[in-house]
Design an enzyme around this catalytic site. Sequence first.
Site, PDB file in Angstrom:
ATOM      1  N   ASP A   4      -0.114   5.071   0.953  1.00 11.28           N
ATOM      2  CA  ASP A   4      -0.318   6.022   2.044  1.00 11.28           C
ATOM      3  C   ASP A   4      -0.270   5.315   3.391  1.00 11.28           C
ATOM      4  O   ASP A   4      -1.058   4.409   3.655  1.00 11.28           O
ATOM      5  CB  ASP A   4      -1.668   6.732   1.884  1.00 11.28           C
ATOM      6  CG  ASP A   4      -1.795   7.452   0.550  1.00 11.28           C
ATOM      7  OD1 ASP A   4      -0.844   8.150   0.179  1.00 11.28           O
ATOM      8  OD2 ASP A   4      -2.832   7.298  -0.113  1.00 11.28           O
ATOM      9  N   ASP A  54       0.865  -1.172   0.000  1.00 13.08           N
ATOM     10  CA  ASP A  54       0.000   0.000   0.000  1.00 13.08           C
ATOM     11  C   ASP A  54       0.906   1.228   0.000  1.00 13.08           C
ATOM     12  O   ASP A  54       2.090   1.147   0.368  1.00 13.08           O
ATOM     13  CB  ASP A  54      -0.902  -0.015   1.237  1.00 13.08           C
ATOM     14  CG  ASP A  54      -1.815   1.189   1.314  1.00 13.08           C
ATOM     15  OD1 ASP A  54      -2.348   1.609   0.264  1.00 13.08           O
ATOM     16  OD2 ASP A  54      -1.986   1.724   2.425  1.00 13.08           O
TER      17      ASP A  54
END
Length: 255
Positions: free
Chosen positions: A24, A22
């Site tokens: 953020d 991922d």
Amino acid sequence: MTTTNNGYIPALPDGITACLFDLDGVLTETAKVHAAAWKEMFDAFLRERSRETGAPFRPFDIATDYAKYVDGRLRQDGVRAFLASRGIVLPEGTLDDPADALTVHGLGTRKNEIFLDVLRRQGVEVYAGSKRFVLAARAAGLRRAVVSASRNCQEILAVAGLEQLFEVRVDGVVAAEQGLPGKPAPDTFLAAADMLGVEPARCAVFEDALSGVEAGRAGAFGLVVGVDRVGQAEALRLRGADIVVTDLSELLEER
């Protein structure tokens, strides 16, 4: 596996040959900017709605609302989920809706404009431990992909100087183009694994969002790593994380 220049390699189970990250909150510190942008947008909307309807104004709570309804989701899914939690229904609209449109996509556009303004003014902070881990993964011959709900993923990677470290990017733009449902559905992670040519069972997923951990578990990936930046380790485990770390540097071992 070959070592990096500093003599560290990823400490991952045997059989893992690819890492799906991922963006953020895992690679970059943009999660705080996203949360602040969501709050600014929703609070302005809720204040106006309170004036129009007479209902009490109850602000968007970053500590609870962001993690539960927004974090890790495609933008329109986050808008829809939070509004539903307040019993609010708006027309869907379209991706082209302007920021002043009272639609799901219009609110998403407002949030994105706020986020991009901050991003371009302040730049992007990269988690040093995460960059070390990605460099070690590359040196060890592990395949690497970024899997993000953000439509700004490519710009963030470029601003952060991380773009060249990943072979595959599956983000909000790709999800829309391919009709992929967002997290907590596993489809974006599965698409990244497919693009790398690696079976899910041989992939490790790295996520800080509860919805992202759920997606990793739903996709039957070989390892789901929860990255706890905000003190939600137990919640990450309950959603399906095999292990939880506070920083990816914890998964480096010396050789």
